[in-house]
Design a protein around this motif. Structure first.
Motif, mmCIF file in Angstrom:
data_model
loop_
_atom_site.group_PDB
_atom_site.id
_atom_site.type_symbol
_atom_site.label_atom_id
_atom_site.label_comp_id
_atom_site.label_asym_id
_atom_site.label_seq_id
_atom_site.Cartn_x
_atom_site.Cartn_y
_atom_site.Cartn_z
ATOM 1 N N PRO A 1 -6.075 -14.929 -6.316
ATOM 2 C CA PRO A 1 -6.012 -16.466 -5.676
ATOM 3 C C PRO A 1 -4.613 -17.009 -6.557
ATOM 4 N N LEU A 2 -4.420 -16.110 -7.684
ATOM 5 C CA LEU A 2 -3.898 -16.707 -8.475
ATOM 6 C C LEU A 2 -2.049 -16.502 -7.673
ATOM 7 N N GLU A 3 -2.381 -15.212 -6.951
ATOM 8 C CA GLU A 3 -0.752 -14.443 -6.366
ATOM 9 C C GLU A 3 0.082 -14.374 -8.320
ATOM 10 N N LEU A 4 -1.150 -14.220 -9.596
ATOM 11 C CA LEU A 4 -0.727 -13.202 -10.270
ATOM 12 C C LEU A 4 -0.506 -11.423 -10.367
ATOM 13 N N PRO A 5 0.496 -10.699 -9.636
ATOM 14 C CA PRO A 5 0.024 -9.170 -9.887
ATOM 15 C C PRO A 5 -0.642 -8.916 -11.230
ATOM 16 N N PHE A 6 -0.900 -7.739 -12.045
ATOM 17 C CA PHE A 6 -1.768 -6.698 -12.014
ATOM 18 C C PHE A 6 -1.394 -5.567 -12.516
ATOM 19 N N THR A 7 -1.660 -4.550 -13.513
ATOM 20 C CA THR A 7 -1.741 -2.945 -14.020
ATOM 21 C C THR A 7 -2.701 -2.735 -14.502
ATOM 22 N N ASN A 8 -3.286 -1.680 -14.618
ATOM 23 C CA ASN A 8 -4.216 -1.576 -15.717
ATOM 24 C C ASN A 8 -3.174 0.096 -16.244
ATOM 25 N N ALA A 9 -3.780 0.560 -17.359
ATOM 26 C CA ALA A 9 -3.081 0.681 -17.743
ATOM 27 C C ALA A 9 -4.227 1.615 -18.883
ATOM 28 N N VAL A 10 -5.013 3.185 -19.941
ATOM 29 C CA VAL A 10 -5.771 3.103 -20.651
ATOM 30 C C VAL A 10 -4.735 4.351 -21.182
ATOM 31 N N GLN A 11 -5.665 4.626 -22.387
ATOM 32 C CA GLN A 11 -4.970 4.977 -23.639
ATOM 33 C C GLN A 11 -5.624 5.877 -24.588
ATOM 34 N N THR A 12 -6.180 7.027 -24.325
ATOM 35 C CA THR A 12 -7.037 8.302 -24.485
ATOM 36 C C THR A 12 -6.818 9.443 -25.263
ATOM 37 N N ASN A 13 -7.760 9.414 -25.768
ATOM 38 C CA ASN A 13 -7.926 11.495 -26.459
ATOM 39 C C ASN A 13 -8.520 12.325 -25.095
ATOM 40 N N LEU A 14 -9.230 11.726 -24.221
ATOM 41 C CA LEU A 14 -9.282 12.803 -23.276
ATOM 42 C C LEU A 14 -9.916 13.146 -23.394
ATOM 43 N N THR A 15 -11.378 13.160 -24.643
ATOM 44 C CA THR A 15 -12.141 14.352 -24.543
ATOM 45 C C THR A 15 -13.441 14.177 -24.214
#
Length: 400
Positions: free
Chosen positions: A93-107
């Motif tokens: 509703p605020l017209e704010l773009p966003f992204t998500n990233a994750v830093q993982t040990n992948l275990t």
């Protein structure tokens, strides 16, 4: 959507959603908290999004959330699907773009985790050192075979990811081998020198001196210049960009936390800090769960962090030939462990400056500068022609 005047086009929030982890990496700065099961609730997360949205609707930027830990994927797939739903409810509703990233040990790769990595996260970062045996579980067993199997599963699932390799005493002798591993697989990666400690004495067996870090990054730089394979290699590419800006006379970037800050650390309890200052209570901006963002930018903690950051940039960068091309961010957001001084007490830029000087000399000796001191862009483009695609992940590539 234009950024706020004079500010960066994004704001990045490194969210310490939980410190709990299934590994006990020996150099981890969160080591004292890795057994702590405290975690952000979805209500906490919504309050964080609301605080951020209320401020950035008036100061529009792209909002980048980096989910960090501990091991953030231990929160489970459903948690992040609900996080994404909440982001759409608050930010759309605020017209704010966003992204998500994750830093993982992948275990902790399971089918539902692979699915959420594909559906929720725009970027996936995998922590893998390849050498040294410092990434271990609670019982001291090397976690690397499990990490490599997880990487193979992501490759098989068609999920793009990059990697971080910690640069330490155990890995520095193997910089070329690490570079070759990622180069063969067409995987972008970052060499990350240890930059923060969890307790007194923790880093003695692991930490490199500035000169040792520089030596390792020179090896990586040499490989970067020699390679025709188009992978991102940090921090080499950032340093190269700074040097190119310098020799082309385009240096007009100066980091100042008041108008240019773009990276914020959000602790599990909601405490917000600048990138170089976590978790110093005297430099805490406030609590993102209950304080407005505008109030945090006016807080005593932020004012002190700002003054100290400006002093570091003035002390270390003002007389540097690269200042303006290199913005000063490296010193403005240096952690206490990175704030090294000479015998006269002057703050030293012990890594960025010598590596950038080395890169400039490489440009000259490799004939990539014209007689007028400008970069020969045609030659650079010729050397950077993209090779044929290839490279498959193979566990046989890594010594066991």
């Amino acid at each position: 959507m234009p950024p706020a005047p004079g500010g960066p086009p994004y704001a990045e929030f490194v969210v310490k959603v939980s410190k709990f982890c299934n590994l006990r990496c020996r150099y981890c700065y969160e080591f004292p908290s890795l057994g702590d099961t405290a975690a952000m609730s979805l209500d906490d997360v919504r309050m964080m999004f609301t605080t951020v949205g209320d401020y950035f609707r008036e100061h529009p930027r792209r909002l980048d959330f980096v989910w960090h830990g501990g091991e953030p994927l231990l929160m489970g797939a459903d948690f992040y699907r609900r996080v994404l739903q909440c982001q759409h409810e608050v930010f759309d509703p605020l017209e704010l773009p966003f992204t998500n990233a994750v830093q993982t040990n992948l275990t902790v790769v399971r089918p539902e985790i692979v699915s959420v990595l594909r559906d929720v996260f725009d970027e996936v970062g995998v922590s893998v050192d390849l050498f040294g045996g410092n990434r271990v579980n609670r019982f001291g067993a090397d976690a690397q075979p499990k990490v490599l199997r997880g990487m193979q599963e992501l490759v098989d699932a068609g999920i793009h990811f990059g990697c971080i390799s910690v640069l330490s005493k155990a890995t520095a002798p193997y910089v070329e081998h690490i570079y070759t591993f990622f180069e063969d697989l067409r995987l972008s990666f970052r060499f990350l020198p240890i930059y923060r400690t969890g307790y007194a004495g923790q880093l003695a067996p692991h930490e490199l001196s500035d000169s040792e870090i520089v030596a390792a990054l020179k090896v990586a730089t040499d490989r970067w210049f020699a390679s025709a394979i188009p992978i991102r290699v940090e921090p080499v590419e950032t340093y190269v960009s700074n040097v190119l800006s310098h020799v082309c006379g385009r240096g007009h970037r100066y980091y100042d936390k008041e108008h240019g800050e773009a990276v914020f650390i959000i602790d599990t309890d909601g405490g917000m800090y600048s990138n170089g200052d976590a978790y110093d209570d005297s430099l805490r901006h406030g609590n993102i769960f209950c304080d407005s963002f505008a109030d945090m930018r006016r807080s005593a903690g932020f004012a002190l962090a700002l003054a100290q950051s400006r002093a570091r940039v003035q002390d270390a960068c003002a007389d540097c030939r690269y200042f303006g091309s290199c913005s000063g961010f490296f010193m403005g957001e240096a952690t206490p462990e990175q704030r090294r001084r000479d015998r006269d007490g002057r703050l030293l830029c012990g890594v960025a400056l010598p590596v950038q000087h080395y890169i400039e000399e490489r440009l000259r000796t490799d004939g990539l500068l014209t007689a007028e001191g400008r970069v020969d862009l045609a030659e650079l483009r010729r050397r950077a022609e993209e090779p044929e695609a290839g490279g498959q992940l193979s566990l046989r590539k890594v010594p066991q």
